[in-house]
Design a protein around this motif. Structure first.
Motif, mmCIF file in Angstrom:
data_model
loop_
_atom_site.group_PDB
_atom_site.id
_atom_site.type_symbol
_atom_site.label_atom_id
_atom_site.label_comp_id
_atom_site.label_asym_id
_atom_site.label_seq_id
_atom_site.Cartn_x
_atom_site.Cartn_y
_atom_site.Cartn_z
ATOM 1 N N GLN A 41 0.819 -1.208 0.000
ATOM 2 C CA GLN A 41 0.000 0.000 0.000
ATOM 3 C C GLN A 41 0.856 1.262 0.000
ATOM 4 O O GLN A 41 0.568 2.223 -0.716
ATOM 5 N N LYS A 42 1.908 1.259 0.812
ATOM 6 C CA LYS A 42 2.788 2.440 0.860
ATOM 7 C C LYS A 42 3.503 2.642 -0.472
ATOM 8 O O LYS A 42 3.590 3.782 -0.977
ATOM 9 N N ALA A 43 4.040 1.535 -1.044
ATOM 10 C CA ALA A 43 4.754 1.646 -2.321
ATOM 11 C C ALA A 43 3.802 2.125 -3.424
ATOM 12 O O ALA A 43 4.148 3.021 -4.217
ATOM 13 N N PHE A 48 2.043 6.293 -7.014
ATOM 14 C CA PHE A 48 0.922 7.040 -7.594
ATOM 15 C C PHE A 48 1.130 8.552 -7.408
ATOM 16 O O PHE A 48 0.862 9.349 -8.331
ATOM 17 N N ASN A 49 1.625 8.930 -6.229
ATOM 18 C CA ASN A 49 1.900 10.358 -5.994
ATOM 19 C C ASN A 49 2.998 10.867 -6.921
ATOM 20 O O ASN A 49 2.961 12.013 -7.384
ATOM 21 N N VAL A 50 3.998 10.003 -7.187
ATOM 22 C CA VAL A 50 5.067 10.386 -8.123
ATOM 23 C C VAL A 50 4.467 10.631 -9.511
ATOM 24 O O VAL A 50 4.778 11.639 -10.173
ATOM 25 N N ALA A 51 3.643 9.675 -9.941
ATOM 26 C CA ALA A 51 3.030 9.816 -11.268
ATOM 27 C C ALA A 51 2.174 11.069 -11.343
ATOM 28 O O ALA A 51 2.167 11.796 -12.356
ATOM 29 N N LYS A 52 1.444 11.370 -10.278
ATOM 30 C CA LYS A 52 0.588 12.550 -10.251
ATOM 31 C C LYS A 52 1.412 13.837 -10.283
ATOM 32 O O LYS A 52 1.073 14.796 -11.004
ATOM 33 N N ASP A 53 2.523 13.847 -9.497
ATOM 34 C CA ASP A 53 3.395 15.034 -9.487
ATOM 35 C C ASP A 53 4.030 15.264 -10.857
ATOM 36 O O ASP A 53 4.110 16.408 -11.339
ATOM 37 N N MET A 54 4.492 14.151 -11.452
ATOM 38 C CA MET A 54 5.134 14.275 -12.771
ATOM 39 C C MET A 54 4.122 14.741 -13.827
ATOM 40 O O MET A 54 4.440 15.541 -14.715
ATOM 41 N N ALA A 55 2.897 14.257 -13.742
ATOM 42 C CA ALA A 55 1.847 14.677 -14.689
ATOM 43 C C ALA A 55 1.549 16.155 -14.524
ATOM 44 O O ALA A 55 1.319 16.888 -15.508
ATOM 45 N N LYS A 56 1.534 16.609 -13.285
ATOM 46 C CA LYS A 56 1.254 18.018 -13.017
ATOM 47 C C LYS A 56 2.336 18.902 -13.610
ATOM 48 O O LYS A 56 2.067 19.966 -14.190
ATOM 49 N N LEU A 57 3.624 18.442 -13.455
ATOM 50 C CA LEU A 57 4.733 19.220 -14.022
ATOM 51 C C LEU A 57 4.673 19.241 -15.544
ATOM 52 O O LEU A 57 5.036 20.228 -16.183
ATOM 53 N N SER A 58 4.207 18.146 -16.146
ATOM 54 C CA SER A 58 4.161 18.051 -17.610
ATOM 55 C C SER A 58 2.872 18.595 -18.198
ATOM 56 O O SER A 58 2.724 18.681 -19.416
#
Length: 424
Positions: A41-43, A48-58
């Motif tokens: 769950q933590k991983a 998922f948060n990484v993917a969301k942050d990267m999507a926001k930057l892009s």
């Protein structure tokens, strides 16, 4: 310790050990599964948060489903719909994993759609790790994935991380193994001692049985000597013949005591109970004992009801324990035996008390007085012989009849033994 008790100890001990092992195993498996689920769950949340942050930057959006895909227990694929910047990706991975409390080394790779291969990027850790013991670089692509943009993250030290989370369980498991080993060792020692005790008991019983024949032969020979007219006219020979018979009777008494005790301790020991009048059994024993006491200038007083007191008992063993208790009262006197025997009936129980004014027993010896082979030190009294079996025999017979036995004594003032026997 008899075979039944040892068998019970082994069975209850084995059941207890199996129960503890079962509970420990269930606890261990449950703990491991909970930690695995927590790690997953933590991983998944961190990735998922990484993917969301990267999507926001892009300025892009995430796929509608299967953003996080677990390939193995420590390898995850993350689907995105934008071109991945490896530098930003590594920084975001560090940040999100640390934020969620998953401080664990990881390695990652980015899928290159031009070469159709996973491009290995780096192994990231904030502490020195022996890479020789780790399987690094094995981050395969997803052949069933139609997306052109995804990256993979692997946690090579996941197993070590989970083991660190269950250190308390491992420590308690070690203690459990030590306990089981100690229990097994203790049982082996008990069984070995039981074997030696049985061998010793068999030897003593066989030896005692072998004594019976020569004792009987000596008795017959002594009687022949005592009845011979020539011997009876010779004072010296008559005295020696009398000594032979007296010592033969004493030896026979000790042999009988050992044989009786062997029967009591046997697994097949059974009382032959019958309805008895306790006053009728006790009176002739007291009369014969009174003669012995008066022969050594002592005194025996007794108080017995005139009416019958009916009990259920094994007459043979009842007679033996009465003789034993009265013999002790005579042997352990200060100068001349002073004995008082009282039999009363109260509230459906016969209460038999044998009291003397002998040497008594010191307080520190009282807890061991009914132990097998235990003999109380008698100070200046050196003429008291025996094996320390009398009271042990008395206690076993009373327990077998379910009678209440009580002994009270004060050093230098005498001893009182009481037996409470149900009437009926």
């Amino acid at each position: 310790m008899n075979d039944k008790i040892i068998r019970r100890v082994l069975i209850f001990g084995a059941v207890a050990i199996l129960g503890i092992v079962a509970v420990q195993s269930y606890w261990g498996i449950s703990t491991w599964n909970i930690n695995e689920e927590e790690f997953h769950q933590k991983a998944s949340q961190a990735l998922f948060n990484v993917a969301k942050d990267m999507a926001k930057l892009s300025g892009a959006t995430l796929p509608p489903r299967e953003v996080i895909k677990q390939r193995t227990n420590n390898y995850y694929l993350v689907n995105v719909e934008y071109e991945i910047n490896s530098i930003s990706l590594e920084a975001s991975l560090h940040k999100e994993l640390e934020a969620i409390g998953l401080n664990i080394p990881f390695e990652y790779a980015v899928y290159d759609c031009y070469t159709d291969e996973m491009q290995y990027m780096a192994y990231c850790t904030d502490r020195p790790v022996d890479k020789a013991n780790l399987e690094l670089g094995n981050l395969p692509k997803d052949n069933q994935n139609e997306s052109n943009y995804y990256f993979g993250v692997k946690f090579p030290t996941r197993a070590g991380y989970l083991f660190n989370k269950i250190q308390l369980f491992l420590f308690l498991t070690l203690i459990l193994f030590i306990t089981v080993a100690f229990f097994g060792y203790a049982m082996s020692v008990i069984l070995r001692q039981k074997r030696l005790s049985d061998m010793q008991k068999d030897f003593i019983n066989n030896m005692t049985h072998e004594f019976k024949t020569p004792i009987s032969t000596i008795k017959i020979s002594a009687d022949v000597f005592l009845n011979n007219p020539d011997v009876r006219q010779n004072e010296r020979l008559l005295r020696y013949a009398g000594i032979i018979k007296e010592q033969n009777l004493r030896l026979n008494h000790q042999v009988e005591k050992v044989l009786q005790l062997a029967k009591v301790e046997g697994d097949n020991f059974e009382l032959k109970k019958e309805s008895l009048d306790l006053t009728e059994v006790l009176l002739p024993i007291l009369e014969s004992t009174k003669l012995r006491v008066e022969d050594v200038n002592g005194k025996l007083d007794y108080s017995i009801p005139e009416h019958a007191i009916m009990i259920r008992a094994d007459k043979f063993h009842l007679t033996n324990i009465l003789h034993n208790l009265l013999d002790n009262a005579i042997k352990y006197c200060c100068e001349y035996p002073q004995i008082r025997v009282e039999l009363t009936e109260e509230k459906g129980r016969a209460h038999l008390t044998i009291a003397d004014q002998g040497v008594g027993i010191k307080k520190e010896h009282l807890p061991h007085i009914f132990d097998k082979f235990y003999r109380v030190p008698t100070g200046d009294v050196h003429n008291v012989k025996g094996f320390g079996l009398g009271l042990f025999y008395v206690k076993n017979i009373c327990d077998a009849h379910q009678w209440k036995l009580q002994l009270e004594s004060e050093n230098g003032k005498g001893t009182q033994v009481s037996i409470r026997i149900p009437v009926g």
